[in-house]
Design a protein around this motif. Structure first.
Motif, PDB file in Angstrom:
ATOM      1  N   VAL A  45       0.861  -1.189   0.000  1.00 59.82           N
ATOM      2  CA  VAL A  45       0.000   0.000   0.000  1.00 59.82           C
ATOM      3  C   VAL A  45       0.890   1.228   0.000  1.00 59.82           C
ATOM      4  N   GLU A  46       0.500   2.268  -0.770  1.00 59.70           N
ATOM      5  CA  GLU A  46       1.253   3.517  -0.722  1.00 59.70           C
ATOM      6  C   GLU A  46       1.110   4.121   0.678  1.00 59.70           C
ATOM      7  N   PRO A  47       2.207   4.631   1.219  1.00 61.24           N
ATOM      8  CA  PRO A  47       2.170   5.057   2.630  1.00 61.24           C
ATOM      9  C   PRO A  47       1.271   6.253   2.901  1.00 61.24           C
ATOM     10  N   ASP A  48       0.945   7.057   1.829  1.00 65.90           N
ATOM     11  CA  ASP A  48       0.131   8.232   2.113  1.00 65.90           C
ATOM     12  C   ASP A  48      -1.366   7.933   2.094  1.00 65.90           C
ATOM     13  N   ARG A  49      -1.698   6.676   1.858  1.00 69.93           N
ATOM     14  CA  ARG A  49      -3.130   6.329   1.837  1.00 69.93           C
ATOM     15  C   ARG A  49      -3.617   6.140   3.272  1.00 69.93           C
ATOM     16  N   PRO A  50      -4.798   6.696   3.606  1.00 74.22           N
ATOM     17  CA  PRO A  50      -5.312   6.478   4.964  1.00 74.22           C
ATOM     18  C   PRO A  50      -5.896   5.090   5.149  1.00 74.22           C
ATOM     19  N   LEU A  51      -6.472   4.511   4.101  1.00 71.87           N
ATOM     20  CA  LEU A  51      -7.080   3.187   4.208  1.00 71.87           C
ATOM     21  C   LEU A  51      -6.463   2.261   3.173  1.00 71.87           C
ATOM     22  N   CYS A  52      -6.366   0.998   3.531  1.00 71.73           N
ATOM     23  CA  CYS A  52      -5.873   0.011   2.583  1.00 71.73           C
ATOM     24  C   CYS A  52      -6.932  -0.189   1.502  1.00 71.73           C
ATOM     25  N   PRO A  53      -6.559  -0.116   0.197  1.00 68.98           N
ATOM     26  CA  PRO A  53      -7.577  -0.277  -0.844  1.00 68.98           C
ATOM     27  C   PRO A  53      -8.093  -1.703  -0.971  1.00 68.98           C
ATOM     28  N   TYR A  54      -7.409  -2.669  -0.339  1.00 66.26           N
ATOM     29  CA  TYR A  54      -7.813  -4.068  -0.503  1.00 66.26           C
ATOM     30  C   TYR A  54      -8.741  -4.524   0.618  1.00 66.26           C
ATOM     31  N   CYS A  55      -8.375  -4.187   1.857  1.00 65.86           N
ATOM     32  CA  CYS A  55      -9.160  -4.683   2.990  1.00 65.86           C
ATOM     33  C   CYS A  55      -9.736  -3.565   3.850  1.00 65.86           C
ATOM     34  N   ARG A  56      -9.503  -2.279   3.469  1.00 70.04           N
ATOM     35  CA  ARG A  56     -10.058  -1.123   4.154  1.00 70.04           C
ATOM     36  C   ARG A  56      -9.535  -0.963   5.577  1.00 70.04           C
ATOM     37  N   ALA A  57      -8.402  -1.578   5.895  1.00 64.13           N
ATOM     38  CA  ALA A  57      -7.831  -1.381   7.221  1.00 64.13           C
ATOM     39  C   ALA A  57      -7.210   0.010   7.293  1.00 64.13           C
ATOM     40  N   ARG A  58      -7.248   0.617   8.456  1.00 60.28           N
ATOM     41  CA  ARG A  58      -6.682   1.949   8.630  1.00 60.28           C
ATOM     42  C   ARG A  58      -5.167   1.831   8.661  1.00 60.28           C
ATOM     43  N   ILE A  59      -4.495   2.627   7.841  1.00 59.70           N
ATOM     44  CA  ILE A  59      -3.032   2.597   7.771  1.00 59.70           C
ATOM     45  C   ILE A  59      -2.518   3.631   8.746  1.00 59.70           C
ATOM     46  N   SER A  60      -1.552   3.201   9.589  1.00 63.75           N
ATOM     47  CA  SER A  60      -1.012   4.118  10.573  1.00 63.75           C
ATOM     48  C   SER A  60      -0.201   5.192   9.879  1.00 63.75           C
ATOM     49  N   SER A  61      -0.345   6.432  10.331  1.00 67.55           N
ATOM     50  CA  SER A  61       0.407   7.529   9.704  1.00 67.55           C
ATOM     51  C   SER A  61       1.706   7.803  10.434  1.00 67.55           C
ATOM     52  N   SER A  62       1.969   7.034  11.515  1.00 62.11           N
ATOM     53  CA  SER A  62       3.195   7.313  12.266  1.00 62.11           C
ATOM     54  C   SER A  62       4.389   6.790  11.465  1.00 62.11           C
ATOM     55  N   PRO A  63       5.504   7.492  11.547  1.00 62.83           N
ATOM     56  CA  PRO A  63       6.672   7.045  10.771  1.00 62.83           C
ATOM     57  C   PRO A  63       7.253   5.764  11.342  1.00 62.83           C
ATOM     58  N   GLU A  64       8.006   5.087  10.521  1.00 62.53           N
ATOM     59  CA  GLU A  64       8.671   3.868  10.951  1.00 62.53           C
ATOM     60  C   GLU A  64       9.615   4.202  12.100  1.00 62.53           C
ATOM     61  N   PRO A  65       9.606   3.416  13.128  1.00 58.82           N
ATOM     62  CA  PRO A  65      10.521   3.706  14.243  1.00 58.82           C
ATOM     63  C   PRO A  65      11.971   3.551  13.778  1.00 58.82           C
ATOM     64  N   LEU A  66      12.842   4.408  14.324  1.00 59.93           N
ATOM     65  CA  LEU A  66      14.253   4.332  13.965  1.00 59.93           C
ATOM     66  C   LEU A  66      14.905   3.197  14.736  1.00 59.93           C
ATOM     67  N   HIS A  67      15.731   2.474  14.110  1.00 56.63           N
ATOM     68  CA  HIS A  67      16.455   1.399  14.778  1.00 56.63           C
ATOM     69  C   HIS A  67      17.915   1.764  14.790  1.00 56.63           C
ATOM     70  N   ARG A  68      18.591   1.245  15.811  1.00 60.34           N
ATOM     71  CA  ARG A  68      20.013   1.461  15.822  1.00 60.34           C
ATOM     72  C   ARG A  68      20.620   0.779  14.616  1.00 60.34           C
ATOM     73  N   ALA A  69      21.623   1.409  14.051  1.00 60.66           N
ATOM     74  CA  ALA A  69      22.234   0.842  12.856  1.00 60.66           C
ATOM     75  C   ALA A  69      22.801  -0.531  13.166  1.00 60.66           C
ATOM     76  N   GLY A  70      22.578  -1.480  12.314  1.00 65.50           N
ATOM     77  CA  GLY A  70      23.119  -2.813  12.474  1.00 65.50           C
ATOM     78  C   GLY A  70      22.338  -3.680  13.418  1.00 65.50           C
ATOM     79  N   LYS A  71      21.163  -3.226  13.843  1.00 56.86           N
ATOM     80  CA  LYS A  71      20.381  -4.044  14.767  1.00 56.86           C
ATOM     81  C   LYS A  71      18.963  -4.180  14.217  1.00 56.86           C
ATOM     82  N   PRO A  72      18.791  -5.113  13.306  1.00 56.82           N
ATOM     83  CA  PRO A  72      17.442  -5.288  12.738  1.00 56.82           C
ATOM     84  C   PRO A  72      16.475  -5.743  13.816  1.00 56.82           C
ATOM     85  N   SER A  73      15.237  -5.222  13.730  1.00 60.05           N
ATOM     86  CA  SER A  73      14.260  -5.547  14.754  1.00 60.05           C
ATOM     87  C   SER A  73      13.685  -6.919  14.481  1.00 60.05           C
ATOM     88  N   ASP A  74      13.383  -7.681  15.572  1.00 63.84           N
ATOM     89  CA  ASP A  74      12.739  -8.981  15.441  1.00 63.84           C
ATOM     90  C   ASP A  74      11.233  -8.829  15.473  1.00 63.84           C
TER      91      ASP A  74
END
Lengths: 298, 176
Positions: A45-74
């Motif tokens: 889904v394009e990130p600027d869409r408020p709703l998912c066009p497939y299932c109508r779920a509300r898309i969060s507008s908050s940005p992706e949380p920053l992670h420390r470099a080299g530490k992928p989140s589980d």
């Protein structure tokens, strides 16, 4: 050799500055937008869409949380969905425990002889099942949509439906043999629900014992749990784990857990081989219905 | 802007050796960082294995102790049927302890199913104890919460570990 002395002056030398080139500028290719996965259906889904066009779920507008470099989140969407299913399972266990305690302290010693006490216990069972229904419906809406199971062939589907009655008879036979062994040979006491089952055969008891468990438990264990587990493991492991969950969820009848786990395996494979949730729902309904009739008439 | 200009020097594509000569980030820096993450996940799986072994020991020892202590205290005053039920339940609990041992040894081969089943079985075991006596809910609650939190983290780590392993296998099969 110099160029023009003022802007716009024709260049007599024929020398042309590069920025006055008459060639068409190279077309700028549009940068493809980065699609983010919908938390419910998993589609891009394009990130600027408020709703998912497939299932109508509300898309969060908050940005992706920053992670420390080299530490992928589980904390991937799949692990969030699986943990969501486990949290709902914990609430299931909690409601079973609360129901067991309240029945033990509120109806013990009375339900065997008091039809009215058994009816009150039935109402209480329905209230707990209503809460479980809301819990399952809410979890289906809130948790990421489970992955679709592999579509079986037409021959497999036909075989699943054709083998439904033999499977039902097999599960009933095993269930009866197991509990016969427990009660007659080992003299185990009856569980607290048996008073309810033996006392009356009415629409409410059919609703409480057959209809609600068949629909709600199958929606949770064979649709949500099985589909969510399937994202992270093979189909056989997913069936086995969801069956263990199904058995342990019946914590109110702990001695029946091994048998219920086996029944869960049967229902799980019925779901996988038939490709439909209707087959395990019907099997569950008729299985519980047969037990209800047997207990009432015995 | 204008990729076709001829008067700009051609910087060319930096080669991997240029980075290593300059002491910059290694060309396989991402895979090294990925290995670090996989190492951290393996540590969580190792701690999950240790937790399962400890839980298995505690369950077996606890059930065995109950089988000895309770009948000794009752001094033959327990009805036969109840005694049979008591022994059967405790034998089943000892079997559960053995299951935890088995799960501990296979946690690295099948990380996701094993960690999920371990968490479910542990929750079920605790629910059984609470169903028997509500006071079991807060007996040792801190340790129980720590164990459950560790198993939940193990599930997350197992899923991420499995995902990375699958991606690495797919890349190896494609010959990358």
């Amino acid at each position: 050799m110099t160029g023009p002395e003022y802007p716009g002056q024709p260049d007599p030398s024929g020398f042309q500055d590069w920025w006055a080139s008459e060639e068409e500028p190279a077309p700028v290719e549009p940068v493809p937008s980065v699609l983010s996965d919908c938390w419910r259906c998993g589609k891009g889904v394009e990130p600027d869409r408020p709703l998912c066009p497939y299932c109508r779920a509300r898309i969060s507008s908050s940005p992706e949380p920053l992670h420390r470099a080299g530490k992928p989140s589980d904390d991937s969407p799949e692990s969030k969905a699986l943990l969501g299913v486990l949290y709902v399972f914990i609430i299931f266990l909690g409601t079973s425990l609360i129901y067991g305690w309240l029945v033990q302290f509120g109806f013990s010693g009375r339900a065997d002889n008091d039809r009215e006490a058994a009816r009150q216990q039935l109402y209480f069972m329905l209230a707990v099942e209503f809460f479980d229904t809301l819990l399952v419906v809410g979890s289906i809406l809130a948790i990421m949509r489970p992955t679709a199971l592999p579509a079986p062939s037409a021959a497999a589907r036909s075989a699943a439906w054709a083998g439904a009655i033999p499977l039902l008879l097999l599960l009933l036979g095993l269930n009866y043999a197991y509990h016969f062994l427990l009660r007659k040979i080992l003299a185990f006491p009856p569980c607290f629900d048996e008073a309810v089952i033996k006392s009356e055969l009415s629409g409410l008891s059919v609703l409480a014992v057959c209809i609600q468990p068949a629909i709600v438990e199958e929606l949770f264990f064979r649709y949500l749990a099985l589909g969510t587990l399937r994202r992270s493991m093979g189909i056989h492991a997913a069936v086995l784990v969801s069956s263990v969950m199904f058995g342990i969820a019946h914590i109110g009848v702990p001695l029946s857990i091994p048998m219920l786990t086996l029944i869960g395996v049967g229902l799980g494979y019925a779901r996988v081989v038939s490709g439909s949730l209707w087959l395990p729902i019907l099997l569950h309904f008729f299985h519980n219905g047969a037990i209800l009739l047997y207990e009432y008439w015995s | 802007m204008d990729s076709q200009r001829s008067d700009l020097p051609d910087l060319g594509t930096p080669k991997n050796s240029e980075f290593s000569n300059l002491g910059g980030p290694k060309p396989d820096g991402l895979s090294q960082l990925g290995s670090l993450a996989q190492g951290a996940r393996l540590k969580k799986l190792n701690s999950a294995r240790n937790i399962l072994i400890i839980i298995g020991i505690l369950v077996i020892v606890g059930a065995a102790a109950f089988m000895v202590i309770i009948p000794a205290q009752a001094q033959g005053n327990i009805p036969e049927a109840q005694l049979r039920a008591f022994y059967l339940v405790n034998f089943a609990l000892m079997g559960l302890g053995v299951v935890f041992f088995v799960l501990a040894f296979f946690v690295k081969q099948y990380p996701v199913p094993i960690t999920v089943v371990s968490l479910i079985l542990y929750l079920g075991y605790q629910a059984l104890l609470v169903a028997d006596d509500i006071q079991n809910l807060w007996r040792g609650i801190i340790i129980k919460v720590i164990i459950i939190a560790a198993l939940v983290k193990a599930v997350q780590a197992a899923m991420a570990y499995q995902k990375e392993e699958d991606a690495a296998k797919a890349a190896a099969e494609q010959g990358l």
